[in-house]
Design an enzyme around this catalytic site. Structure first.
Site, PDB file in Angstrom:
ATOM      1  N   HIS A 176      -6.857   6.360  -9.910  1.00 26.00           N
ATOM      2  CA  HIS A 176      -5.938   6.115  -8.748  1.00 26.00           C
ATOM      3  C   HIS A 176      -6.725   5.982  -7.617  1.00 26.00           C
ATOM      4  O   HIS A 176      -6.621   6.552  -6.519  1.00 26.00           O
ATOM      5  CB  HIS A 176      -4.826   7.003  -8.869  1.00 26.00           C
ATOM      6  CG  HIS A 176      -3.667   6.870  -8.036  1.00 26.00           C
ATOM      7  ND1 HIS A 176      -2.611   5.981  -8.494  1.00 26.00           N
ATOM      8  CD2 HIS A 176      -3.241   6.930  -6.843  1.00 26.00           C
ATOM      9  CE1 HIS A 176      -1.506   5.809  -8.059  1.00 26.00           C
ATOM     10  NE2 HIS A 176      -1.795   6.301  -6.927  1.00 26.00           N
ATOM     11  N   GLY A 183      -1.364   0.081  -9.471  1.00 28.73           N
ATOM     12  CA  GLY A 183      -0.933  -0.636 -10.566  1.00 28.73           C
ATOM     13  C   GLY A 183      -1.099  -2.062 -10.657  1.00 28.73           C
ATOM     14  O   GLY A 183      -1.695  -2.692 -11.586  1.00 28.73           O
ATOM     15  N   ARG A 184      -0.792  -2.827  -9.512  1.00 27.53           N
ATOM     16  CA  ARG A 184      -1.148  -4.421  -9.569  1.00 27.53           C
ATOM     17  C   ARG A 184      -2.476  -4.632  -9.600  1.00 27.53           C
ATOM     18  O   ARG A 184      -3.151  -5.578 -10.241  1.00 27.53           O
ATOM     19  CB  ARG A 184      -0.481  -4.942  -8.337  1.00 27.53           C
ATOM     20  CG  ARG A 184      -1.118  -4.609  -7.166  1.00 27.53           C
ATOM     21  CD  ARG A 184       0.152  -4.844  -6.261  1.00 27.53           C
ATOM     22  NE  ARG A 184       1.082  -3.886  -5.774  1.00 27.53           N
ATOM     23  CZ  ARG A 184       1.955  -3.640  -4.776  1.00 27.53           C
ATOM     24  NH1 ARG A 184       1.952  -4.722  -3.830  1.00 27.53           N
ATOM     25  NH2 ARG A 184       2.997  -2.969  -4.696  1.00 27.53           N
TER      26      ARG A 184
END
Length: 318
Positions: A176, A183-184
């Site tokens: 992260h 996510g994208r």
């Protein structure tokens, strides 16, 4: 250090099936779809990837934005789409093996949406779904080192690119590395990695299948977190890739026109000289008269130079 995962029989079977499908696609000249289909698939990819993150714009609205038409929607949703359009237009300019390119892509994707677009996070974050903490990401002080290790693995490990792209996608989501847009970016970067070896992935709308299986996507990420390795996620993503390739083969009963054949052959042959026979070997379903018509058209269009006569005739692209 190599990220933890096991190459299971399921992974080996899926990789073999994917390789077979890619062979069929290359043989059918489907690896570079016609312009209209490329545009349609790109719109589908953008819409699906952003819908997973909560964007409300439809494919029709994204098409309108591509055509510089006005769209009634929230400014945030419109900006997300405009940024995604910019990224996909520049996709071939990014090197998937360079961390600085990933940061540059994130800056474009999240420009105007967060304050520190393009910068790796240095603070701690947890991912909350509803009232539950779904994932506690590694400490902000570790992010830079973890990302450098991940890129080292991507560049240096000998595993197949199909597997490494899935591992990268999972590890990226686990780390992260940005405060938002992970996510994208993870999905985008897997596409970019695959494109280096398989051009078909540039226009394959994998995102739309992930959107259809969104719960499975997040559940498999969680399962990999619990197991401490990316094996379940690799299997899931390879299934998605196989399904996308299957869909392309089933939906595209392609009929190549003269122009399509000429430009496909130009990409393959480059500046090398060639004969009509060599041209026909690349398109096994065409007759000698059709090949002659194709080459005559290309000469008339000033795309080809013709040398010699009769059996000694050769051609070269300008």
């Amino acid at each position: 250090m190599k990220p933890p995962y096991i190459i299971t029989n399921e992974i080996v079977t899926l990789v073999a099936s994917i390789s077979e499908k890619i062979g069929e696609i290359n043989a059918s000249h489907l690896y570079k779809p016609a312009t209209e289909l490329r545009r349609k698939n790109r719109i589908k990819t953008i819409q699906s990837s952003l819908e997973i993150e909560g964007n409300t714009l439809t494919e029709e609205q994204i098409t309108a934005l591509l055509d510089n038409k006005r769209v009634l929607a929230s400014l945030k949703d419109i900006l997300e789409v405009q940024n995604a359009i910019k990224i996909y237009e520049q996709l071939n300019s990014f090197n998937p093996y360079q961390l600085k390119d990933l940061e540059k892509a994130h800056k474009i994707l999240m420009c105007g949406l967060i304050d520190n677009a393009g910068k790796l996070r240095t603070t701690n974050v947890g991912i909350v779904k509803g009232s539950k903490v779904e994932h506690i990401a590694p400490s902000g002080t570790m992010v830079n080192g973890l990302m450098r290790n991940l890129f080292d693995y991507l560049k240096k490990d000998n595993d197949l690119i199909l597997i490494k792209s899935c591992v990268f996608h999972y590890e990226f989501e686990f780390i992260h590395p940005f405060l938002d847009g992970n996510g994208r970016m993870g999905r985008l970067w897997q596409t970019l990695i695959l494109m280096q070896q398989y051009p078909v992935f540039e226009f394959l709308p994998i995102e739309s299948l992930i959107k259809q299986k969104q719960n499975d996507y997040y559940n498999t990420l969680s399962e990999s977190d619990k197991k401490g390795n990316s094996t379940p996620f690799i299997e899931f993503m390879l299934e998605i890739i196989l399904e996308s390739l299957d869909g392309l083969l089933q939906s595209q009963s392609i009929t190549l026109r003269t122009e399509d054949r000429i430009f496909l052959f130009k990409e393959k042959i480059g500046q090398n000289t060639f004969s009509r026979k060599e041209y026909m070997q690349n398109f096994k379903n065409i007759s000698a008269p059709t090949a002659s018509r194709d080459l005559k058209w290309a000469v008339e269009q000033n795309l080809l130079i013709k040398f010699g006569e009769f059996r000694l005739t050769e051609y070269q692209f300008k």
